[in-house]
Enzyme design. Structure first.
Site, short mmCIF file in Angstrom:
data_model
loop_
_atom_site.label_atom_id
_atom_site.label_comp_id
_atom_site.label_asym_id
_atom_site.label_seq_id
_atom_site.Cartn_x
_atom_site.Cartn_y
_atom_site.Cartn_z
N ASP A 160 60.88 -25.38 4.53
CA ASP A 160 59.57 -25.90 4.94
C ASP A 160 59.66 -26.44 6.37
O ASP A 160 60.72 -26.89 6.81
CB ASP A 160 59.16 -27.02 3.99
N THR A 215 53.41 -25.02 9.83
CA THR A 215 52.03 -25.33 10.19
C THR A 215 51.76 -24.99 11.64
O THR A 215 50.63 -25.08 12.11
CB THR A 215 51.74 -26.83 9.97
N LYS A 229 51.56 -22.92 0.53
CA LYS A 229 52.78 -22.27 1.00
C LYS A 229 53.97 -22.54 0.08
O LYS A 229 54.72 -21.63 -0.26
CB LYS A 229 53.09 -22.73 2.43
N THR A 230 54.13 -23.78 -0.32
CA THR A 230 55.23 -24.12 -1.24
C THR A 230 55.03 -23.44 -2.59
O THR A 230 55.98 -22.92 -3.19
CB THR A 230 55.32 -25.64 -1.42
N ARG A 251 44.78 -28.85 -2.10
CA ARG A 251 45.42 -30.15 -2.32
C ARG A 251 44.39 -31.28 -2.29
O ARG A 251 44.41 -32.19 -3.12
CB ARG A 251 46.51 -30.40 -1.27
#
Length: 355
Positions: free
Chosen positions: A120, A169, A75-76, A228
């Protein structure tokens, strides 16, 4: 438990999806710079490409974008790509950092025209700031309150057109008025192993690592569908290969390295296996209450529920039922155990009630 009091990932958990300090530093070097370079999320990527191309052709700012999904899925990274594709600067902040409307007003009033504001964990923003954001997103205007009590006055402040990219999230916690103000909503899915292999090969090239196809596949299969985690496992396998295998990452090297770090073939770590072993060996597969299971594992209730269980449920190894936690046949098979005849697992419950 309050919605903003979620249990954090253990800082030493290799398969945790939240970013630690090392992840943040490495990810900055590994992030793709444009949509063509971004791996996976095909539907979101294609839809977002159309949104950004249309905005550039109109010579205006892009619609506000909401990205939802589990941590570690990009997302980032996508927010930074949106700014790069639009040729605009990006401002990064988070919901927990905005506790007052004044905090948000200060950020909004300093934005440049066309700038991308990445927010965020937008669902954790305070309610007063959230209500101010409604007007800012829709009318590019905020009302700044000057003074207190009966003498307080609202001074309208015009804002330059900007693009808000919100990431969450927990999309279900966003109030409908806020969700409705986003022109584009994209849900980030977990990655398939083949997509994670591409991520790993790309990261290996950037890190100047020598990795074989089978080695990348082995790491991808243990990465829980999350880039990640794949990159984190790659770095740990790199360390092992550097010390024990002349730097070459093969399937055998990856298997041995991840065995050292207690990450098994399905991506389960020590905590995950401890939960399953307690459920199977101590309670015969369940059902067992969450608190009792947490005591047996030696962890807090919230840690078991928020950290271990989501992946076990997604993998089909554990089921949450009204009577408690129940192991599935796949859990017995994964640990190489034979379920007892009286086991009250999922299939046993179905037989009991004739389902």
């Amino acid at each position: 438990m309050n919605w903003d009091d979620t249990a954090p990932e253990s800082p030493d958990r290799l398969v945790g999806a939240d970013a630690d300090g090392e992840d943040t530093a490495v990810e900055a070097a590994l992030r793709p710079k444009d949509l063509d370079e971004f791996v996976g999320q095909e539907k979101v990527r294609q839809q977002l490409d159309l949104v950004l191309r249309a905005a550039r052709q109109r010579g205006g700012t892009a619609d506000h974008v909401l990205l939802s999904g589990a941590p570690g899925l990009g997302k980032t990274t996508l927010s930074m790509i949106i700014a790069a594709e639009m040729g605009a600067p990006i401002r990064i902040t988070s919901g927990p950092a905005i506790q007052h409307a004044g905090d948000l007003a200060a950020i909004l009033s300093s934005l440049q025209e066309g700038e991308v504001l990445f927010l965020d964990e937008i669902h954790r923003m305070s309610r007063p700031a959230e209500e101010m954001l409604y007007m800012a997103m829709e009318d590019f205007r905020v009302d700044v309150i000057v003074g207190k009590g009966p003498g307080a006055t609202a001074i309208p402040l015009e804002l330059p057109p900007f693009t808000l990219v919100g990431a969450t999230t927990r999309a279900g916690l966003l109030p409908p008025p806020l969700r409705d103000r986003f022109g584009f909503t994209g849900h980030m899915e977990f990655y398939a192993p083949a997509e994670l292999e591409r991520v790993i090969h790309r990261s290996a090239r950037l890190l100047d690592l020598d990795i074989e196809v089978d080695g990348a596949a082995e790491i991808a299969g243990r990465s829980r569908g999350t880039p990640r985690i794949a990159n984190r496992l790659l770095r740990r396998v790199r360390d092992y290969a550097q010390v024990k295998a002349d730097g070459l990452i093969t399937r055998e090297v990856a298997e041995t390295a991840l065995r050292v770090y207690e990450v098994d073939a399905r991506g389960l770590d020590r905590l995950d296996r401890a939960v399953l072993e307690a459920l199977l060996k101590l309670f015969g597969g369940g059902p067992v209450g969450l608190s009792t299971l947490a005591v047996a594992v030696g962890e807090e209730r919230e840690t078991v529920e928020e950290v271990a269980e989501p992946f076990l449920v997604r993998e089909g190894l554990l089921a949450r039922t009204p009577r408690g936690r129940v192991a599935t046949p796949a859990a017995w098979a994964h640990l190489g155990l034979v379920p007892p005849q009286h086991s009250a697992g999922v299939s046993g419950q179905q037989g009991l009630f004739g389902a």
